[in-house]
Design a protein around this motif. Structure first.
Motif, short mmCIF file in Angstrom:
data_model
loop_
_atom_site.label_atom_id
_atom_site.label_comp_id
_atom_site.label_asym_id
_atom_site.label_seq_id
_atom_site.Cartn_x
_atom_site.Cartn_y
_atom_site.Cartn_z
N ILE A 521 0.86 -1.19 0.00
CA ILE A 521 0.00 0.00 0.00
C ILE A 521 0.90 1.23 0.00
N LEU A 522 0.77 2.08 -1.02
CA LEU A 522 1.55 3.31 -1.11
C LEU A 522 0.63 4.50 -0.92
N VAL A 529 2.51 12.68 -7.18
CA VAL A 529 3.50 11.71 -6.66
C VAL A 529 2.92 10.30 -6.72
N ILE A 530 1.67 10.14 -6.29
CA ILE A 530 1.07 8.80 -6.27
C ILE A 530 0.85 8.29 -7.70
N GLU A 531 0.62 9.20 -8.65
CA GLU A 531 0.49 8.78 -10.06
C GLU A 531 1.82 8.22 -10.57
N ASN A 551 11.39 10.20 -3.08
CA ASN A 551 11.76 10.87 -1.82
C ASN A 551 13.16 11.46 -1.97
N LYS A 552 13.22 12.74 -2.26
CA LYS A 552 14.52 13.39 -2.53
C LYS A 552 14.64 14.68 -1.74
N ASN A 557 7.97 12.05 0.27
CA ASN A 557 6.77 12.28 -0.53
C ASN A 557 5.85 11.07 -0.59
N VAL A 558 6.41 9.87 -0.38
CA VAL A 558 5.60 8.66 -0.48
C VAL A 558 6.00 7.70 0.64
N MET A 559 4.99 7.06 1.22
CA MET A 559 5.20 6.04 2.26
C MET A 559 4.58 4.73 1.79
#
Length: 653
Positions: A521-522, A529-531, A551-552, A557-559
């Motif tokens: 699950i993201l 970001v999710i796209e 994630n930079k 930005n995403v987990m």
């Protein structure tokens, strides 16, 4: 599952006492009577605590109460009340509970308030001491008293306090400090000294007073607002004997200070160069301290003069060497409510505690009668000799004539001469100097009476205070019930493999999996970001790769989270018709989600290994529910319906 001993049953929650107006037998178990007052008290105590309204129904509550008492009867029948651990824990609890009753709360509260008020100020004082032991002979005591009175006359005639202190004070430190003790606050000096210092005005000398060290006169030099405590770190270069070495030490501390000004780490420099071996490994950090707690007033003043955390002093000199100090934190005097418990504890360990003990002793002496056997005391005096003062006196062989009753309290407690003799022997280490021996024994007997009277009072707390008895009864039952539950239910549920398996099979409908999915699950708060994450998933990229790309610059930005979850877990219900592969994007609570389904499993029964904890808990509850029915068959229960009807009328009205 195991639960706290005090939460075993709702009857054992927080004391609130409402006694019945009458006391009749409500029911009996094997001829052991249980009374209406206990039932009414417990019912009222828990009326607002039970969540299940059915338990407020008196018929059902009586059934619960009887079941509770059946378990206690079973515990007693098994002899659990004789267990060593049970006895020790019950004794420990009683000791803790009794402390609130073996304490003159009025005197204690006055002492706490006095100590706190004094802690708002720091006193600077000098003193003159004439040494004399607490138990010194009358001749030596009078000699010391006359000397301090003569010193007081000199001071009253205008002689300089410092000169008189240098000439007559028997405090060994007077040669170094001229009798100046620096600043101090409450609990820093013995209590009589503290009293004199706080009750004497600035610039004045007190009347002579006595402590365990001897006779004193204290002159108050200054009083100021308490600076509280301070936490600091320091770097120290020790003083050396020769002038050249001292110059080298001074140059070293100045070089270190320059390095600090250049931006080098204080902690690192302390570890490398500080010659205080106890603090250097910790970056120079010292234990927090208040005025008068260090041997260097110069050090204290510099530390307290620093205003803001991380502020660093210039190098300065004390009697020990050269220092640089860094402020970590200042700790002002806390509020009364914050300090109350701590002050009570300090008072118990301070000379002030004698005031509380003496107050309680006076109280119990007026409450209970006692008689003593003067003839037996006279015989005991004949066995004590001067070896007591060298701590070599030994209790004589317990001759029959010494083992009679020396003290009778309230006509029902008999205390023998042998116990008094042991008490005398135990006081040798107290270094009591009272002479002659006959006077010593009389003094010890008075202390012995106080000790025995307070012990008698303690032993009778259940009779003196109904609330104390109620709490002890509840705790006693609670401990028994805990041990019984452990023996009869908890251990059985864990160790009865066959019974557990049978229970699991017979109740398999309660241990079912819903449809499950193995998923990644993201989530992100940014739809773009999710796209991107969705595109990476469709290309078969790993979670690590996706996070590395998205994630930079220190920004997350995403987990992601992964696992096998049931179909109603968290965000999964948001997706229609989950199947293997990458899902569409959904939103929930300001987050955007995409899921990669790697496997799916149909609904079905769980294996015992997958839900063993829950099965054990349910099995324990099953055993307990049926256990009361078994106990009802084991014991004979008689409920007085007529009395219960009166109880219901009383409670309903």
């Amino acid at each position: 599952m195991k639960i706290s001993r005090l939460l075993i049953f709702v009857f054992l929650i927080a004391p609130y006492f409402l006694l019945a107006q009458t006391k009749e037998i409500l029911f009996s178990i094997d001829n052991h009577p249980y009374y209406t007052d206990e039932f009414i008290r417990v019912y009222n105590k828990n009326l607002d605590l039970v969540k299940d309204d059915s338990q407020k129904d008196l018929e059902k509550y009586l059934d619960l109460f009887v079941g509770y008492k059946l378990k206690v009867e079973k515990a007693n029948k098994l002899g659990l009340q004789n267990g060593t651990n049970y006895q020790n824990e019950l004794k420990s609890y009683r000791n803790q509970l009794s402390k609130n009753y073996l304490n003159d709360s009025k005197v204690t509260n006055e002492l706490v308030r006095e100590a706190y008020d004094r802690m708002q100020q720091e006193v600077r004082a000098s003193h003159i001491l004439v040494l004399v032991d607490e138990g010194a002979s009358a001749e030596d005591t009078l000699k010391a008293y006359n000397k301090i009175i003569d010193i007081k006359r000199r001071l009253d005639a205008g002689e300089d306090f410092v000169k008189v202190a240098q000439q007559f004070s028997e405090d060994p430190s007077v040669k170094e400090n001229n009798g100046d003790l620096g600043y101090f606050s409450a609990f820093r000096m013995v209590y009589p000294f503290e009293n004199a210092a706080y009750k004497t005005n600035v610039g004045q000398a007190s009347k002579p007073f006595r402590t365990r060290f001897g006779y004193h006169i204290v002159k108050v030099v200054d009083k100021r607002v308490n600076r509280g405590e301070v936490s600091v770190a320091h770097i120290m270069i020790l003083k050396q004997g020769e002038a050249a070495q001292q110059e080298k030490a001074l140059a070293t501390i100045n070089d270190i200070y320059k390095k600090i000004q250049q931006g080098e780490s204080f902690e690192s420099l302390a570890q490398q160069f500080s010659e205080d071996k106890s603090s250097a490994p910790k970056g120079g950090v010292l234990q927090r301290f208040g005025s008068g707690q260090l041997s260097s007033e110069e050090f204290e003043n510099v530390a307290f003069d620093l205003k803001t955390p991380n502020q660093i002093s210039a190098p300065f000199e004390s009697q020990f060497g050269w220092h640089i100090v860094k402020l970590i934190e200042k700790h002002p005097v806390r509020s009364y409510d914050e300090m109350k418990a701590e002050l009570e504890d300090k008072i118990k360990r301070d000379e002030r505690s004698l005031l509380i003990t003496n107050s309680l002793a006076k109280k119990v002496r007026s409450k209970y009668s006692f008689t003593k056997d003067a003839k037996l005391i006279a015989k005991i005096k004949g066995t004590v000799n001067d070896e007591f003062y060298s701590q070599t006196w030994v209790v004589p062989e317990k001759a029959k004539e010494l083992n009679g009753v020396v003290l009778t309290i309230n006509k029902d407690k008999k205390v023998t001469g042998a116990i008094f003799l042991d008490f005398i022997a135990s006081k040798q280490k107290s270094n009591i100097k009272t002479k002659p021996v006959s006077k010593l024994v009389d003094e010890l007997f008075e202390k012995f009476v106080d000790e025995q009277m307070i012990a008698y009072y303690n032993d009778n707390l259940e009779n003196e205070f109904p609330e104390f008895k109620n709490v002890m009864d509840e705790y006693r039952d609670g401990l028994l019930l805990f041990d019984l539950m452990e023996k009869e239910i908890w251990n059985r549920a864990k160790n009865d493999t066959i019974g557990l398996n049978d229970f699991f099979k017979n109740n398999i409908k309660n241990y079912q999996w819903k449809k499950r999915y193995s998923v990644d699950i993201l989530s992100s708060t940014d739809v773009k970001v999710i796209e991107k994450a969705q595109k990476f998933l469709k290309k078969g990229k790993s979670l690590e790769y996706i996070k590395e790309q998205l994630n930079k610059d220190g920004k997350i930005n995403v987990m992601s989270k992964s696992g096998m979850y049931e179909e109603d877990y968290d965000v999964l219900p948001q997706f229609n018709g989950l199947s293997k592969g990458v899902t569409s994007i959904v939103s929930k609570d300001k987050y955007y989600f995409v899921v990669n389904v790697t496997d799916e499993k149909p609904a079905g029964a769980k294996e015992l290994s997958e839900c063993k904890g829950k099965v054990i808990s349910d099995y324990q509850q099953y055993l307990e529910n049926h256990w009361v029915d078994e106990l009802k068959k084991e014991f004979t229960i008689n409920i007085n319906k007529e009395v219960f009807s009166k109880v219901k009328n009383q409670l309903n009205n």
